[in-house]
Design an enzyme around this catalytic site. Structure first.
Site, mmCIF file in Angstrom:
data_model
loop_
_atom_site.group_PDB
_atom_site.id
_atom_site.type_symbol
_atom_site.label_atom_id
_atom_site.label_comp_id
_atom_site.label_asym_id
_atom_site.label_seq_id
_atom_site.Cartn_x
_atom_site.Cartn_y
_atom_site.Cartn_z
ATOM 1 N N GLY A 484 3.024 -4.172 -4.145
ATOM 2 C CA GLY A 484 3.050 -5.564 -3.710
ATOM 3 C C GLY A 484 1.682 -5.997 -3.220
ATOM 4 O O GLY A 484 1.489 -7.108 -2.750
ATOM 5 N N THR A 485 0.726 -5.091 -3.374
ATOM 6 C CA THR A 485 -0.581 -5.308 -2.765
ATOM 7 C C THR A 485 -1.658 -5.734 -3.753
ATOM 8 O O THR A 485 -2.752 -6.081 -3.320
ATOM 9 C CB THR A 485 -1.030 -4.017 -2.070
ATOM 10 O OG1 THR A 485 -0.785 -2.925 -2.966
ATOM 11 C CG2 THR A 485 -0.240 -3.784 -0.803
ATOM 12 N N PRO A 662 -11.504 -9.865 -3.371
ATOM 13 C CA PRO A 662 -11.579 -10.133 -1.930
ATOM 14 C C PRO A 662 -10.312 -10.776 -1.363
ATOM 15 O O PRO A 662 -10.053 -10.652 -0.172
ATOM 16 C CB PRO A 662 -12.785 -11.071 -1.800
ATOM 17 C CG PRO A 662 -13.093 -11.556 -3.164
ATOM 18 C CD PRO A 662 -12.546 -10.559 -4.140
ATOM 19 N N GLN A 668 -4.648 -6.989 2.322
ATOM 20 C CA GLN A 668 -4.415 -5.586 2.700
ATOM 21 C C GLN A 668 -4.843 -5.350 4.147
ATOM 22 O O GLN A 668 -4.130 -4.708 4.917
ATOM 23 C CB GLN A 668 -5.264 -4.647 1.826
ATOM 24 C CG GLN A 668 -4.875 -4.547 0.401
ATOM 25 C CD GLN A 668 -3.866 -3.454 0.204
ATOM 26 O OE1 GLN A 668 -2.759 -3.539 0.704
ATOM 27 N NE2 GLN A 668 -4.220 -2.429 -0.517
ATOM 28 N N GLU A 735 -4.849 1.730 3.532
ATOM 29 C CA GLU A 735 -4.381 2.206 4.828
ATOM 30 C C GLU A 735 -5.396 2.088 5.948
ATOM 31 O O GLU A 735 -5.034 2.155 7.126
ATOM 32 C CB GLU A 735 -3.908 3.662 4.697
ATOM 33 C CG GLU A 735 -2.583 3.749 3.987
ATOM 34 C CD GLU A 735 -2.281 5.136 3.437
ATOM 35 O OE1 GLU A 735 -1.510 5.847 4.057
ATOM 36 O OE2 GLU A 735 -2.838 5.492 2.379
#
Ligand code: MOS
Length: 775
Positions: A484-485, A662, A668, A735
């Protein structure tokens, strides 16, 4: 070593890579066209499965009575440990666990044993969901109850130091230099204990499986997973079928955060019962079941001892973590890694202590190890700065690690100083009053805090295929899942640039074991790996077409050396003379080719560096340490009457190599910061100390941030070139954003109040308690 992908060198005007393209899958999602694992509802005769779960956390099923449930209309079958079809392999021994790749060293319903609360004890299959749900309420279980152990904090728990954690991934005890004597002789000593609550991943889309046996030896599973290939592997071993006969499809997933990296029991059970009833079967975890079915982040205590010079230079760090693990696994997230590498550190010692308790196994959660580990080291550094009267930013610069002090290697790239400088500028760090507890705005105590962020480049490699049609359209295929990112989007951008076509001409297919295989989207590896493999697959097309052109008497490039040819925007030309050229499409049309395919394996991390060194003939390849870096800065307002903490301003500056997009990258970082704020101030799963059951397993009771909790987040990236990590120079940024968040917030709370809360989440009761402490 080449520092720029070729198309970015030769194609400066056409670059889609680096542009803020909106998600190419956005329209499908908002119009409901995007299909998730639980939405394959047109499968013929689709049946529904519901889990009946254990009321107790420890003991055994003495008697289970399914007769009343079985008689309900629409009920097709009910399975318990007494009649569950046998698996080819269960993960119930360490060897078998390794072979299956299952996350948990026990498969529920393969014996009568109950090891944790809400463990599945029966699966009810019916023709409708409601009938299955109702019948499940009629399954009667009589338990032989034993007293559970609720956590490492339970007086009955036995803490011990394992030889290793995660089956060899890290030693129980690790040493570098003599940390103990260096600590004892250090002129300045800090000793502090930090605790983290249990938390859960809680993706919006819960775990879901739709299993369809197309014949007795062909299984298709629509699964909400981060890794189709890993799911195929585990099911293959546990069901005893060749991988080739199992297809896993995950076109879209609604978040994973680590809990969807592995195959959990509900997926195995759904596959088994679908075969037994001879119909496709769907199972969707309820929200409460999501808390007891797909892992968790373990509760933990972190003890940090720092020895430093009067000037604030680190001399020694002794780190101990204690945490809860399941009855059969020795799992702890690897906090010691970041604690030992973030700063220049001559002597270091880390110890993991575990206690088995009646919980399911913990697993990777949102920057596993690095997120909670950074909370400990970044809090302790702040305490050291406070003790010495140094600025928190200054003490970090003083201990800046020019090399990776865990192994002495140089970094492939590290722009942390730039992140500090830009972040400090954006938040106005220079205006911060150095004295803690001295800034007020109305009744609020105002504090500013900061922390470093970092995330390792976990090596991985995977395959991709690109097909270019003579009409200028292209299809890109790789098995990766898009969490989904933005994987669909960056893959589209890379292919568009490499082939010299508009992004609208690229269709991207992901999330299917029928496509070229690539590992899971986890450990922040997917962006770096998948973009590289797609780029190299497009390069494979370049090479094939250039070879054809130079051998074709009708081509302007006839008989030139392939090495003298390059490509700009889909046109092959001589490097020395761009007018000697022809387009991909002209060549393909002349050759009566409808399309051409390229494929490649892309590598991310140390494997890429090693392979590059081999091709360039370097005698001794330099071995780099590879990490992304960043810095968070924030301002909090603490209400001294209510104990509430509100994040008022937020700045994240991240260096992650080339930023492919970007817009999705910013999302994210915002997402990571937000769930970091959640973990810092709200998130906590409460396990009853007597019953070892969760008391707040719902999104009403398990608090996560909502819009009103989050200020405007300022996100910036540092432009960074890294030639060692992969063909694209792109580091993972999935992350890193959560790493350091809790440190920055805890440090800001200290700066606001002059009192330190050493326990996450920093809830109002803890703040009020801290304010009552004497100074
Ligand atoms: Mo991540 S915790 O590797 O999905």
């Amino acid at each position: 070593m080449e520092t720029e992908p070729t198309f970015l060198q030769t194609n400066p005007n056409a670059a889609v890579v680096g542009q803020p393209l909106s998600r190419v899958d956005g329209r499908a999602k908002v119009t409901g066209q995007a299909k998730y694992a639980a939405e394959y509802n047109t499968l013929p005769n689709l049946a529904h499965a519901v889990l009946k779960t254990s009321d107790i956390a420890h003991g055994r099923v003495e008697r289970i009575d399914v007769s009343a449930a079985r008689q309900q209309p629409g009920v097709l079958a009910i399975f318990t440990h007494e009649n569950l079809p046998k698996l080819a392999k269960t993960p119930n021994t360490p060897d078998d666990k390794r072979e299956t790749g299952a996350p948990m060293g026990y498969m529920p319903m393969t014996t009568d044993q109950i090891y944790y609360a809400a463990q599945p004890v029966a699966v009810v299959v019916a023709d409708t969901l409601e009938r299955a749900q109702y019948a499940a309420t009629l399954v009667k279980v009589q338990y032989a109850v034993e007293t559970p152990i609720a956590s490492y904090q339970d007086p009955k728990a036995k803490l011990y130091i394992p030889e290793s954690v995660q089956a060899g991934r890290a030693p129980g005890v690790a040493k570098r230099g003599n940390a103990e004597s260096a600590f004892q002789s250090a002129p300045v000593q800090i000793s502090a204990t930090y605790t983290n609550a249990t938390t859960h991943h809680n993706p919006m889309e819960p775990g879901a499986t739709t299993a369809h046996w197309e014949s007795t030896d062909r299984l298709t599973v629509y699964e909400s997973t981060q890794g189709v290939s890993e799911t195929q592997r585990t099911l293959s071993t546990m069901l005893g079928m060749p991988r080739e006969q199992i297809r896993i499809i995950t076109k879209y997933i609604g978040g994973g955060f680590g809990c969807k990296l592995w195959v959990w029991p509900h997926t195995v059970l759904t596959s088994l019962v679908a075969k037994a009833v001879g119909r496709p079967v769907k199972l969707v975890l309820t929200r409460p079941q999501q808390f007891t079915s797909m892992g968790l982040r373990e509760e933990q205590q972190q003890d940090v001892k720092i020895g430093a010079s009067q000037a604030g230079k680190l001399l020694s760090l002794i780190y101990e973590k204690r945490s809860t693990t399941s009855p059969w696994d020795e799992y702890a997230e690897l906090n010691a890694r970041i604690v030992g590498m973030l700063y220049d550190l001559p002597a270091y010692q880390s110890t993991y202590r575990l206690a088995h308790a009646n919980v399911m196994t913990a697993c990777a959660t949102r920057a596993p190890g690095d997120a909670p580990g950074s909370y400990a080291i970044e809090s302790a550094m702040d305490e050291l700065a406070a003790k010495l009267g140094l600025d928190p930013l200054q003490i970090r610069l003083l201990n800046y690690a020019d090399n990776d002090s865990s192994n002495g290697r140089p970094w492939s790239s590290k722009s942390l100083k730039e992140c500090y400088a830009r972040g400090a500028e954006l938040i106005g760090w220079s205006k911060r009053n150095p004295k803690a507890g001295a800034t007020r705005e109305g009744k609020y105590l105002v504090g500013m805090g900061m922390a470093s962020a970092s995330y390792p480049v976990h090596p991985s490699q995977g395959n991709a295929r690109v097909r270019l049609y003579a009409d200028g359209n292209a299809v890109v295929q790789t098995g990766a899942t898009d969490l989904g990112t933005g994987t669909y989007t960056i893959v589209t951008q890379v292919a568009a640039d490499a082939l010299g076509i508009a992004p609208e001409k690229v269709r991207c297919e992901l999330g299917d074991t029928a496509l070229p295989s690539t590992p899971w989207s986890g450990g922040s590896t997917a962006g770096g790996r998948v973009s590289s493999s797609v780029y190299l697959a497009a390069q494979d097309i370049w090479q094939k077409l250039i070879q054809m052109a130079v051998a074709d008497a009708k081509s302007p490039l006839y008989r030139v050396l392939p090495a003298d040819v390059t490509v700009t925007t889909g046109r092959m030309h001589l490097k020395a003379d761009a007018t000697k050229s022809e387009t991909f499409s002209d060549l393909m049309k002349r050759a009566s080719m409808g399309d051409i395919e390229g494929s490649a394996m892309g590598r991310y991390g140390s494997g890429y560096e090693a392979a590059q060194a081999t091709t360039t003939g370097d005698e001794k390849p330099v071995q780099h340490s590879m990490n992304s870096f960043g810095a968070h800065f924030c301002e909090v307002h603490v209400d001294p009457e209510l104990g509430t903490v509100r994040v008022k301003r937020w700045v994240s500056v991240i260096a992650g190599g080339r930023i492919l997009n970007p817009k999705t990258a910013r999302s994210q970082i915002m997402g990571g910061s937000i769930f970091g704020i959640g973990a810092s101030l709200m998130e906590e799963t409460v396990r009853d100390p007597n019953l070892a059951r969760y008391t707040n397993a719902s999104l009403a009771d398990y608090h996560i941030p909502v819009n009103a909790d989050i200020p405007e987040l300022i996100v910036e990236f540092i432009d960074e070139k890294d030639p060692y990590i992969n063909a694209m120079g792109a580091k993972g940024i999935g992350e890193i954003a959560i790493v350091g968040v809790s440190g920055a917030i805890a440090n800001a709370v200290y700066h606001a109040t002059g009192k330190r809360v050493r326990s996450l989440p920093i809830t109002p009761n803890k703040v009020l308690e801290s304010l009552r402490e004497p100074v």
